[in-house]
Design a protein around this motif. Structure first.
Motif, PDB file in Angstrom:
ATOM      1  N   ALA A   6      12.367  -2.018 -15.752  1.00 56.63           N
ATOM      2  CA  ALA A   6      12.077  -3.424 -15.457  1.00 56.63           C
ATOM      3  C   ALA A   6      13.315  -4.232 -15.091  1.00 56.63           C
ATOM      4  CB  ALA A   6      11.385  -4.070 -16.650  1.00 56.63           C
ATOM      5  N   ASP A   7      14.505  -3.660 -15.234  1.00 59.01           N
ATOM      6  CA  ASP A   7      15.714  -4.403 -14.886  1.00 59.01           C
ATOM      7  C   ASP A   7      16.100  -4.267 -13.423  1.00 59.01           C
ATOM      8  OD1 ASP A   7      16.492  -1.759 -15.070  1.00 59.01           O
ATOM      9  OD2 ASP A   7      18.050  -2.092 -16.574  1.00 59.01           O
ATOM     10  N   ASN A   8      15.287  -3.584 -12.615  1.00 55.85           N
ATOM     11  CA  ASN A   8      15.464  -3.636 -11.163  1.00 55.85           C
ATOM     12  C   ASN A   8      14.935  -4.967 -10.633  1.00 55.85           C
ATOM     13  OD1 ASN A   8      16.347  -0.762 -10.236  1.00 55.85           O
ATOM     14  ND2 ASN A   8      14.690  -0.397 -11.699  1.00 55.85           N
ATOM     15  N   THR A   9      15.547  -5.451  -9.566  1.00 54.28           N
ATOM     16  CA  THR A   9      15.108  -6.686  -8.920  1.00 54.28           C
ATOM     17  C   THR A   9      14.593  -6.358  -7.528  1.00 54.28           C
ATOM     18  OG1 THR A   9      16.759  -7.979 -10.121  1.00 54.28           O
ATOM     19  CG2 THR A   9      15.790  -8.991  -8.163  1.00 54.28           C
ATOM     20  N   PHE A  10      13.355  -6.750  -7.243  1.00 57.88           N
ATOM     21  CA  PHE A  10      12.754  -6.553  -5.928  1.00 57.88           C
ATOM     22  C   PHE A  10      12.523  -7.934  -5.307  1.00 57.88           C
ATOM     23  CE2 PHE A  10      11.535  -2.833  -8.380  1.00 57.88           C
ATOM     24  CZ  PHE A  10      11.679  -1.784  -7.479  1.00 57.88           C
ATOM     25  N   ILE A  11      13.176  -8.199  -4.176  1.00 58.50           N
ATOM     26  CA  ILE A  11      13.033  -9.495  -3.524  1.00 58.50           C
ATOM     27  C   ILE A  11      12.889  -9.286  -2.020  1.00 58.50           C
ATOM     28  CG2 ILE A  11      14.125 -11.735  -3.032  1.00 58.50           C
ATOM     29  CD1 ILE A  11      15.650 -11.469  -5.643  1.00 58.50           C
ATOM     30  N   SER A  12      11.854  -9.865  -1.442  1.00 56.86           N
ATOM     31  CA  SER A  12      11.699  -9.992   0.023  1.00 56.86           C
ATOM     32  C   SER A  12      11.728  -8.659   0.750  1.00 56.86           C
ATOM     33  CB  SER A  12      12.785 -10.923   0.592  1.00 56.86           C
ATOM     34  OG  SER A  12      12.674 -12.215   0.035  1.00 56.86           O
ATOM     35  N   ASN A  13      11.166  -7.615   0.131  1.00 61.64           N
ATOM     36  CA  ASN A  13      10.909  -6.382   0.878  1.00 61.64           C
ATOM     37  C   ASN A  13       9.587  -6.580   1.615  1.00 61.64           C
ATOM     38  OD1 ASN A  13      13.169  -4.599  -0.222  1.00 61.64           O
ATOM     39  ND2 ASN A  13      12.206  -5.372  -2.094  1.00 61.64           N
ATOM     40  N   ALA A  14       9.610  -6.465   2.937  1.00 59.55           N
ATOM     41  CA  ALA A  14       8.536  -7.020   3.762  1.00 59.55           C
ATOM     42  C   ALA A  14       7.168  -6.433   3.445  1.00 59.55           C
ATOM     43  CB  ALA A  14       8.877  -6.835   5.235  1.00 59.55           C
ATOM     44  N   TYR A  15       7.074  -5.138   3.128  1.00 60.32           N
ATOM     45  CA  TYR A  15       5.782  -4.526   2.847  1.00 60.32           C
ATOM     46  C   TYR A  15       5.391  -4.612   1.371  1.00 60.32           C
ATOM     47  CZ  TYR A  15       5.272  -2.317   7.473  1.00 60.32           C
ATOM     48  OH  TYR A  15       5.107  -2.063   8.812  1.00 60.32           O
ATOM     49  N   GLY A  16       6.347  -4.881   0.506  1.00 60.07           N
ATOM     50  CA  GLY A  16       6.080  -4.962  -0.922  1.00 60.07           C
ATOM     51  C   GLY A  16       7.153  -4.257  -1.714  1.00 60.07           C
ATOM     52  N   SER A  17       7.081  -4.409  -3.033  1.00 65.57           N
ATOM     53  CA  SER A  17       8.089  -3.797  -3.897  1.00 65.57           C
ATOM     54  C   SER A  17       7.996  -2.275  -3.888  1.00 65.57           C
ATOM     55  CB  SER A  17       7.938  -4.311  -5.331  1.00 65.57           C
ATOM     56  OG  SER A  17       8.162  -5.697  -5.399  1.00 65.57           O
ATOM     57  N   MET A  18       6.758  -1.741  -3.907  1.00 66.49           N
ATOM     58  CA  MET A  18       6.591  -0.289  -4.013  1.00 66.49           C
ATOM     59  C   MET A  18       5.352   0.148  -3.263  1.00 66.49           C
ATOM     60  SD  MET A  18       6.699   2.030  -7.474  1.00 66.49           S
ATOM     61  CE  MET A  18       6.929   3.816  -7.355  1.00 66.49           C
ATOM     62  N   GLY A  19       5.473   1.246  -2.524  1.00 64.18           N
ATOM     63  CA  GLY A  19       4.343   1.847  -1.830  1.00 64.18           C
ATOM     64  C   GLY A  19       4.220   3.319  -2.186  1.00 64.18           C
ATOM     65  N   PHE A  20       3.022   3.866  -1.976  1.00 57.90           N
ATOM     66  CA  PHE A  20       2.723   5.249  -2.348  1.00 57.90           C
ATOM     67  C   PHE A  20       1.959   5.929  -1.218  1.00 57.90           C
ATOM     68  CE2 PHE A  20       2.580   2.553  -6.066  1.00 57.90           C
ATOM     69  CZ  PHE A  20       3.262   3.244  -7.057  1.00 57.90           C
ATOM     70  N   ASP A  21       2.178   7.238  -1.048  1.00 53.04           N
ATOM     71  CA  ASP A  21       1.191   7.983  -0.284  1.00 53.04           C
ATOM     72  C   ASP A  21       0.068   8.371  -1.246  1.00 53.04           C
ATOM     73  OD1 ASP A  21       2.091  10.290  -1.642  1.00 53.04           O
ATOM     74  OD2 ASP A  21       2.461  11.448   0.185  1.00 53.04           O
ATOM     75  N   VAL A  22      -0.941   9.080  -0.758  1.00 56.70           N
ATOM     76  CA  VAL A  22      -2.137   9.320  -1.576  1.00 56.70           C
ATOM     77  C   VAL A  22      -1.855  10.212  -2.787  1.00 56.70           C
ATOM     78  CG1 VAL A  22      -4.443  10.352  -1.560  1.00 56.70           C
ATOM     79  CG2 VAL A  22      -3.755   8.771   0.255  1.00 56.70           C
ATOM     80  N   PRO A  23      -1.122  11.324  -2.662  1.00 57.34           N
ATOM     81  CA  PRO A  23      -0.849  12.098  -3.873  1.00 57.34           C
ATOM     82  C   PRO A  23      -0.062  11.314  -4.926  1.00 57.34           C
ATOM     83  CG  PRO A  23      -0.478  13.450  -1.938  1.00 57.34           C
ATOM     84  CD  PRO A  23      -0.674  12.032  -1.445  1.00 57.34           C
ATOM     85  N   ALA A  24       0.902  10.528  -4.501  1.00 60.82           N
ATOM     86  CA  ALA A  24       1.770   9.811  -5.443  1.00 60.82           C
ATOM     87  C   ALA A  24       1.064   8.664  -6.145  1.00 60.82           C
ATOM     88  CB  ALA A  24       3.019   9.303  -4.726  1.00 60.82           C
ATOM     89  N   VAL A  25      -0.001   8.122  -5.527  1.00 58.11           N
ATOM     90  CA  VAL A  25      -0.635   6.941  -6.128  1.00 58.11           C
ATOM     91  C   VAL A  25      -1.341   7.263  -7.438  1.00 58.11           C
ATOM     92  CG1 VAL A  25      -2.946   6.999  -5.052  1.00 58.11           C
ATOM     93  CG2 VAL A  25      -1.801   4.800  -5.477  1.00 58.11           C
ATOM     94  N   ALA A  26      -1.538   8.532  -7.741  1.00 63.42           N
ATOM     95  CA  ALA A  26      -2.106   8.891  -9.042  1.00 63.42           C
ATOM     96  C   ALA A  26      -1.209   8.445 -10.194  1.00 63.42           C
ATOM     97  CB  ALA A  26      -2.335  10.400  -9.114  1.00 63.42           C
TER      98      ALA A  26
END
Length: 208
Positions: free
Chosen positions: A92-112
Motif C-alpha cells: 500500500a505504500d506505492n503511489t499511483f497517480i495519473s496513469n492513463a488507463y488506471g493503476s493496475m490492469g490484468f489479462d484474463v489468467p492474471a485477473v483470478a
C-alpha cells in the motif's frame, strides 16, 4: 531489449531495482519502465520513481516481484500490468497517480488474483485488458473471480472446454462485471452463485 527501460527475461535473481528514476521521457522513447518476463519471485522493485513511459510503468508476465514504496505516475497505459501466472506483491505504500488507463490492469489468467489487491487499491476498478493480444483472453484452468471491486472488461473472455469459471464474492457482497463491447464465451462451465441479497451483475460499461 529494444524499447524497454529495464528488461528482465528468465532471470531467477535475486534482483533489486531501487532508488532510481525510470522515465520514458515522451511518446517516442521507452515502451515500459520495467518489463519482467518469466522472472520468478526474487525481484524487488522499491523506492523508484517510474514515470511518463510510453506503455506501462511496470509490465510483468509469469513473474511475481516485490513492489513497494514506488511512485508510479503519468504512464500512458497502466501503472502495473500483470499477465499469465503473475502474482506480484504490491504494498500500500506505492503511489499511483495519473496513469492513463488506471493503476493496475490484468489479462484474463492474471485477473483470478485481482482480489489480492483489494486492500491496496480500494474502490479502484479491476481492468481486464489483453492490450491488443499482448495478454491472453482465455480461462484455461479452473478459476475464481472474487474481487469486491467492479470488473471492467475491455477484452472478451473465453472459458475453455472442461474448465470451470466461478464468479463469487468472498465476503457476501455484490460482484459487478461491466463489459465494453465485449463478450463472455463459455465452452466449459460457469458458476455465478448469487443470492437475493448479494447478486452477480453482468452489465454494460455505461451502466452506473
Amino acid at each position: 531489449y529494444s524499447g524497454e527501460g529495464i528488461y528482465l527475461d528468465n532471470t531467477t535473481g535475486p534482483i533489486t531495482i531501487s532508488n532510481n528514476v525510470i522515465t520514458g521521457g515522451g511518446a517516442n522513447n521507452a515502451s515500459d519502465g520495467i518489463y519482467l518476463l518469466n522472472a520468478g519471485s526474487n525481484a524487488t522493485i522499491s523506492n523508484n520513481t517510474i514515470q511518463n513511459n510510453r506503455y506501462h510503468g511496470i509490465e510483468i508476465k509469469n513473474s511475481s516481484p516485490q513492489i513497494f514504496a514506488n511512485a508510479i505516475t503519468g504512464n500512458t497505459y497502466y501503472g502495473v500490468y500483470a499477465m499469465g501466472t503473475s502474482v506480484p506483491n504490491i504494498t500500500a505504500d506505492n503511489t499511483f497517480i495519473s496513469n492513463a488507463y488506471g493503476s493496475m490492469g490484468f489479462d484474463v489468467p492474471a485477473v483470478a488474483n485481482a482480489h489480492l489487491y483489494d486492500p491496496v487499491l480500494p474502490g479502484q476498478t479491476v481492468y481486464v485488458d489483453t492490450m491488443g493480444g499482448a495478454g491472453s483472453n482465455t480461462v484455461a484452468t479452473n478459476s475464481v473471480w472474487q474481487s469486491e471491486r467492479t470488473y471492467y472488461f475491455k477484452s472478451s473472455v473465453s472459458v475453455n472446454n472442461g474448465v470451470t469459471l466461478t464468479i463469487q464474492s468472498a465476503t457476501n457482497k455484490d460482484i459487478v462485471t461491466k463489459w465494453a463491447n465485449t463478450a463472455l464465451s463459455v465452452y466449459g462451465n460457469l458458476l455465478a452463485p448469487g443470492s437475493a441479497a448479494h447478486k452477480v451483475y453482468f452489465t454494460d460499461y455505461r451502466d452506473d
